[in-house]
Motif scaffolding. Structure first.
Motif, PDB file in Angstrom:
ATOM      1  N   LEU A   8     -25.943  64.838   8.331  1.00  0.00           N
ATOM      2  CA  LEU A   8     -25.539  65.003   9.721  1.00  0.00           C
ATOM      3  C   LEU A   8     -25.335  63.647  10.381  1.00  0.00           C
ATOM      4  O   LEU A   8     -24.383  63.456  11.151  1.00  0.00           O
ATOM      5  CB  LEU A   8     -26.589  65.820  10.477  1.00  0.00           C
ATOM      6  N   ALA A   9     -26.202  62.686  10.081  1.00  0.00           N
ATOM      7  CA  ALA A   9     -26.056  61.351  10.670  1.00  0.00           C
ATOM      8  C   ALA A   9     -24.739  60.709  10.244  1.00  0.00           C
ATOM      9  O   ALA A   9     -24.044  60.085  11.060  1.00  0.00           O
ATOM     10  CB  ALA A   9     -27.237  60.474  10.262  1.00  0.00           C
ATOM     11  N   GLU A  10     -24.375  60.840   8.977  1.00  0.00           N
ATOM     12  CA  GLU A  10     -23.103  60.287   8.508  1.00  0.00           C
ATOM     13  C   GLU A  10     -21.926  60.972   9.196  1.00  0.00           C
ATOM     14  O   GLU A  10     -20.953  60.323   9.594  1.00  0.00           O
ATOM     15  CB  GLU A  10     -22.984  60.459   6.992  1.00  0.00           C
ATOM     16  N   ALA A  11     -22.018  62.287   9.321  1.00  0.00           N
ATOM     17  CA  ALA A  11     -20.916  63.046   9.914  1.00  0.00           C
ATOM     18  C   ALA A  11     -20.679  62.661  11.366  1.00  0.00           C
ATOM     19  O   ALA A  11     -19.550  62.759  11.866  1.00  0.00           O
ATOM     20  CB  ALA A  11     -21.202  64.543   9.812  1.00  0.00           C
ATOM     21  N   GLU A  12     -21.731  62.218  12.054  1.00  0.00           N
ATOM     22  CA  GLU A  12     -21.601  61.874  13.470  1.00  0.00           C
ATOM     23  C   GLU A  12     -21.118  60.447  13.696  1.00  0.00           C
ATOM     24  O   GLU A  12     -20.926  60.034  14.836  1.00  0.00           O
ATOM     25  CB  GLU A  12     -22.940  62.096  14.179  1.00  0.00           C
ATOM     26  N   SER A  13     -20.902  59.702  12.625  1.00  0.00           N
ATOM     27  CA  SER A  13     -20.399  58.335  12.781  1.00  0.00           C
ATOM     28  C   SER A  13     -18.923  58.363  13.165  1.00  0.00           C
ATOM     29  O   SER A  13     -18.183  59.283  12.810  1.00  0.00           O
ATOM     30  CB  SER A  13     -20.582  57.550  11.479  1.00  0.00           C
ATOM     31  N   ASP A  14     -18.489  57.343  13.899  1.00  0.00           N
ATOM     32  CA  ASP A  14     -17.092  57.287  14.342  1.00  0.00           C
ATOM     33  C   ASP A  14     -16.135  57.253  13.161  1.00  0.00           C
ATOM     34  O   ASP A  14     -15.057  57.868  13.197  1.00  0.00           O
ATOM     35  CB  ASP A  14     -16.869  56.050  15.221  1.00  0.00           C
TER      36      ASP A  14
END
Length: 722
Positions: free
Chosen positions: A616-622
């Motif tokens: 989820l953290a990766e997916a939320e990166s710009d």
């Protein structure tokens, strides 16, 4: 005995009581087989006057059955569901466990000087049954929108829909007097007119209890049915729900326009399958438990009354892939616990589960079905099962399973109210239909159906629930036919189809799998394909699907590429499960290939190494957001501008678009739609370092397609409704 028959109180005299009693199931095993009796459920409908309600007392072997205590195995439990009201009878439900009963005592208050209530006895004339030699196999496809139950026997191995169609197997026996057999079809003989002075007892039976008949001419219900419960207003607050006393399967939903506008009498609840997370987890689990228990009771009832062996009955349930581990475990535990509760013993090998991606393929490739797929080592196959909430995909390299996929991009994206969960009834396709038909003259049969739909609209039911009713009444209200004329709106349907096929093409590229020869569709959610393609053979969608697969995978499609949609898409999963169990239940197929999650970015932008889901953290990166949106934008551009072949086929689908408007509008909505999807994951408890359970590719489309449909309605049709 009639509903208003006289009773004689202990102190003499005669009284009349407007009561009715219903018993489900209505059979009894004897001797050593008596262990298979129960549980029994008894409905008491009371349309007398006064404050106090009638009640029932149960007797077996000359002794009153005790009140069932928590943890007890023998006794009676009761719950009042409806109190006195001007709209119909009050209702109380009883559960009898651990035994049958020989007779019951009806106790009803009387007015005047008598202090004791009036009482009378009812003795059930049970159908006495013995274990038969027939072995039954049932399969349950518990879907987001609809549930289907199929069955087969050793003597008749072809799957068929669950039905109750004879007086012998009638599900609930009441005190009504059937109408003459020569004048009416069977369900009408036991309908409202058979209840004498209590015609509304028929409504209470259908709404709160079980229908007498299912799946035959004149019956109110037939499988597939809506996946919905009917609940008392106190269902959540009262705790420890009693089946029928608090909650039951909503068989009557598509006929019960009255209840939509009277929430004080109860409500229908949909979206059961995905409502086991967050604050409503406990209530969500109880809804699923009640639904499954009632289905198993119906199954046991049918077997017992049709010379079957209840101790040899097999049940297969369809296992969803994209659920979280906790929710999937809930389903597993509920099925095993309720099977033991209903059938009286641990299920062992008699209860099995099969992946929702595998089962339809087994049906499509069976030589006795209309699937028409002949497995070959040289031809790859993809089956896409579109439900209401999820789409499950099985890819095969020749005859060998290659991968399964599951993602939350299905029918509700087309027919729902968007990913943000905002105001209801905002769906552009629904807007169009309602605006076109509001004042359209209809037949008497269609008028009754339209009243149910109007009641749902007035009660602010969700767009998905209203559209489900419209599909149910498609023959009378012509929902599909009307949408074939929505020329500027139909691009929404095409983009949904294109997104699913495009993702499959990218998965083929990632797995180094040649473009499949067979692209197969099943599931209730796939029925829109027949609405989209005006060619009964789906020739235009076949050509478009081929072009999209080639574009997405970078490979040519076979010259004999085929698209297949079975005639009854919703039934394919349950039918395939029956065929699998009848053939011995191959354990390797039950496990299915590992689920494959493609990240959702352009292949050139994917991280090095084997593809895997983002956290989820990766997916939320710009960076990842931009790459996912670029992939979605690439597909939209291909449909609206870059593919001259597809643009040349749009007229065959009766689709008209302003390419620049559609592209630019979606381009402005993709990021918000993606972020709404990521926010919903956080809200449901996904942690930052958790790997996502599905591809990100569809997140930008989930809300954007809804927004596009609403905007297209405003742009092209809203002015025509004033």
């Amino acid at each position: 005995m009639r509903s208003d028959s006289p009773k004689t109180p202990y102190r003499g005299g005669r009284v009349s009581a407007r009561l009715d009693v219903g018993v489900f199931p209505f059979y009894k095993f004897e001797g050593a087989n008596a262990r298979d009796n129960g549980p029994y459920y008894v409905q008491l409908a009371d349309q007398n006057e006064g404050t106090d309600l009638a009640k029932l007392n149960f007797y077996q072997g000359g002794q009153a059955l005790p009140t069932l205590v928590p943890g007890g195995t023998r006794g009676v439990r009761a719950r009042q569901r409806m109190g006195r009201n001007p709209r119909g009878p009050a209702s109380t439900y009883y559960e009898v466990v651990g035994t049958h009963f020989d007779f019951l005592e009806v106790e009803t208050p009387v007015s005047g000087q008598l202090s004791a209530p009036a009482t009378g006895l009812l003795v059930p004339r049970w159908q006495v049954v013995s274990p038969g030699a027939q072995r039954y196999t049932f399969a349950v496809d518990f879907g987001t929108t609809n549930t289907h139950v199929a069955f087969a026997t050793a003597d008749r191995p072809e799957p068929q829909p669950f039905r109750i169609g004879t007086e012998r197997e009638m599900e609930v026996v009441m005190l009504n007097r059937p109408l003459p057999s020569s004048d009416f079809v069977l369900p009408k003989r036991y309908g409202p007119d058979s209840f004498g002075m209590m015609p509304l007892a028929d409504t209470v039976r259908n709404r709160e209890f079980v229908p007498a008949f299912i799946g035959i001419e004149g019956a109110e219900s037939a499988f597939p049915i809506r996946t919905a419960t009917c609940e008392s207003p106190a269902f959540i607050s009262e705790g420890n729900p009693l089946l029928f006393g608090s909650i039951n399967i909503g068989f009557y939903l598509s006929r019960d326009g009255f209840l939509y506008n009277h929430p004080e009498d109860g409500r229908y609840r949909t979206n059961l399958k995905w409502n086991t997370e967050g604050g409503e987890r406990a209530a969500g689990v109880e809804r699923i438990r009640a639904y499954i228990r009632e289905l198993l009771l119906l199954i046991k009832h049918k077997v017992a009354l049709n010379e079957g062996d209840v101790r040899a009955t097999q049940v297969v349930w369809s296992r969803p892939l994209s659920m979280k581990t906790v929710a999937r475990r809930d389903f597993h535990d509920i099925w095993y616990q309720e099977f033991e509760r209903v059938f009286g013993e641990e299920p062992g090998q008699r209860l099995a589960d099969l992946s929702e991606s595998w089962a339809p393929y087994l049906y499509l490739t069976d030589r006795h079905t209309d699937g028409g797929i002949v497995p070959s080592e040289r031809d790859n196959v993809v089956n896409i099962d579109i439900g209401g909430g999820t789409t499950d995909v099985l890819l095969l390299r020749g005859k060998k399973p290659e991968a399964t996929l599951s993602f939350r991009f299905a029918g509700d994206v087309l027919w729902g109210d968007g990913a943000f969960g905002g105001a209801r009834q905002q769906n552009g396709l629904l807007y169009y239909y309602v605006a076109r038909t509001a004042n359209k003259p209809v037949s008497q049969e269609a008028a009754a159906a339209r009243e149910v739909v109007r009641a749902a609209l007035e009660s602010k039911a969700s767009s998905a629930d209203v559209v489900s009713l419209l599909f149910n009444f498609d023959k009378q209200l012509e929902f599909s036919r009307e949408l074939r004329s929505a020329r500027q709106l139909r691009i929404v349907l095409l983009l949904h189809y294109a997104a699913v096929v495009y993702h499959v093409g990218q998965v083929c590229q990632a797995r180094q799998l040649a473009v499949p020869r067979h692209l197969c569709f099943s599931g209730k959610g796939s029925t829109y394909l027949r609405m989209l393609d005006l060619d009964p053979q789906l020739g235009t969608l076949t050509e478009i699907g081929k072009l999209i697969l080639e574009f997405a995978s970078g490979q040519p499609a076979p010259s004999d590429f085929r698209l297949t949609l079975v005639s009854q898409p919703k039934e394919a999963t349950a039918n395939g499960s029956v065929l699998w169990k009848q053939a011995g239940g191959d354990a390797a197929q039950a496990k299915a290939p590992a689920e494959f999650v493609l990240p959702g970015v352009l292949p050139a932008d994917a991280p090095a190494g084997p593809p895997q889901a983002f956290t989820l953290a990766e997916a939320e990166s710009d960076t990842i957001e931009d790459e996912v949106i670029a992939n979605a934008r690439r597909l939209v551009r291909f449909i609206t501008h870059d593919s001259a072949e597809i643009r040349g086929l749009l007229d065959e689908l009766n689709v008209e678009i302003d390419p620049d408007f559609v592209y630019n509008f979606l381009d402005g909505k993709l990021k918000d739609s993606l972020r709404a999807g990521l926010n919903s994951l956080r809200d449901s408890g996904t942690n930052a370092d958790d790997r996502l359970p599905e591809t990100l590719f569809f997140f930008p489309f989930r809300d954007a397609l809804f927004q596009l449909g609403r905007e297209l309605f405003k742009r092209y049709y809203a002015s025509q409704t004033h």
